[in-house]
Design an enzyme around this catalytic site. Structure first.
Site, PDB file in Angstrom:
ATOM      1  N   ILE A 184       0.860  -1.177   0.000  1.00 25.85           N
ATOM      2  CA  ILE A 184       0.000   0.000   0.000  1.00 25.85           C
ATOM      3  C   ILE A 184       0.897   1.227   0.000  1.00 25.85           C
ATOM      4  O   ILE A 184       1.838   1.312   0.790  1.00 25.85           O
ATOM      5  CB  ILE A 184      -0.913   0.018   1.243  1.00 25.85           C
ATOM      6  CG1 ILE A 184      -1.817  -1.222   1.278  1.00 25.85           C
ATOM      7  CG2 ILE A 184      -1.747   1.296   1.291  1.00 25.85           C
ATOM      8  CD1 ILE A 184      -2.527  -1.414   2.613  1.00 25.85           C
ATOM      9  N   CYS A 185       0.649   2.148  -0.906  1.00 23.85           N
ATOM     10  CA  CYS A 185       1.380   3.414  -0.937  1.00 23.85           C
ATOM     11  C   CYS A 185       2.891   3.170  -1.028  1.00 23.85           C
ATOM     12  O   CYS A 185       3.347   2.399  -1.874  1.00 23.85           O
ATOM     13  CB  CYS A 185       1.007   4.224   0.304  1.00 23.85           C
ATOM     14  SG  CYS A 185       1.515   5.957   0.267  1.00 23.85           S
TER      15      CYS A 185
END
Length: 314
Positions: free
Chosen positions: A101-102
């Protein structure tokens, strides 16, 4: 048999990434559930402080085999440790899926798990990821990307889109849609959809111009003349045209075209609709007009967008 989803956290992780946990939590309430065991892992275990100061409890890395390992991100890339990287390599080799994520993508890249892969991350860090890890193939304007058993997503709320896609892979579209409704979010944005929203980029400053833009987005199949948009804003045509350009930097016609291209691109990437149907549903009078708009806005024709999306799902 339930699947174990392991979320990997570290000091300074972004708390919003925990929204991904809620997707799997709600999935457990779907008919036939529960389907998942959820775990929070960290290098040393115990309380882990997020970037906001809020702490979560975790257990230390071990030799357990997980179905899916999801690495959270942070406001900026973090410095990892040899043990952290070893865990990622071993868990990726043993698990069915590994996701980031990210800026978690930086950790997967450091572990050499993204070499030769199509990946994405938060748009503000995408070029840095490509610079530091040139063996990756960074696509900075994507919500999430699936390349083999590796999944990567953009930042912030894109973790929800990523998690819904993982649940859809496991439990089907109907359950993913049910979870999205429970979370009061749009049934996940397609992976190829832009990280940027045309409405956000235009940044209308007044409620009246925002109302006109929202009306246009809801009624793209209509002609959407300036008079119609002015009526939606409760302004005269002259007042509307002047205020619209002052607030958005665009003419009403260019703004509507941007909204149509955005909607058409999402349809092309997330459905089996033909080019003709997409052009009609999004208000382009014909496919040639849509093609010209795509070349101006996206830099490639609709056929190329559709083909790239199809290849990305294979």
């Amino acid at each position: 048999m339930k699947k174990t989803i392991a979320f990997v956290v570290f000091d300074g992780f972004q708390l919003v990434d925990m929204a991904a946990v809620a997707v799997f939590e709600l999935a457990n309430d779907c008919p036939g559930g529960p389907f998942y065991d959820l775990m929070l892992l960290s290098e040393h275990g115990g309380p882990v402080r997020s970037s906001s100061g809020v702490k979560v409890d975790s257990i230390a890395f071990d030799a357990h085999t997980y179905d899916t390992v999801m690495v959270t991100g942070s406001m900026s890339p973090v410095v990892s440790s040899p043990r952290f990287i070893d865990f990622l390599r071993q868990s990726c080799a043993a698990s069915r899926r590994t996701a980031s994520i990210c800026t978690g993508a930086f950790l997967l890249a450091e572990a050499e798990l993204l070499n030769g892969r199509r990946v994405t991350t938060h748009w503000a860090q995408a070029r840095e990821l490509q610079h530091l890890y040139p063996k990756t193939r960074v696509e900075e304007d994507r919500i999430f990307i699936n390349d083999g058993n590796i999944w990567t997503s953009a930042g912030m709320t894109a973790c929800i889109d990523l998690s819904l896609a993982l649940v859809e892979q496991d439990l089907g579209t109907a359950n993913a849609r049910l979870i999205a409704r429970m979370m009061v979010v749009y049934h996940r944005r397609s992976g190829g959809q832009s990280q940027f929203s045309a409405l956000l980029e235009m940044e209308a400053k007044s409620d009246r111009i925002q109302s006109a833009l929202s009306y246009a987005k809801r009624n793209l199949a209509k002609e959407l003349s300036v008079d119609e948009l002015a009526d939606a804003a409760h302004l005269s045509r002259r007042q509307f045209s002047r205020a619209f350009r002052n607030e958005t930097g665009k003419s009403p016609a260019k703004a509507v075209e941007a909204l149509r291209v955005e909607a058409a691109r999402a349809m092309l990437e997330d459905s089996s609709h033909s080019i003709d149907v997409v052009a009609r549903e999004t208000g382009f009078s014909d496919t040639e007009r849509m093609r010209r708009a795509f070349l101006r806005t996206v830099g490639q024709p609709p056929q190329a967008v559709k083909r790239a999306s199809r290849l990305g799902k294979m």
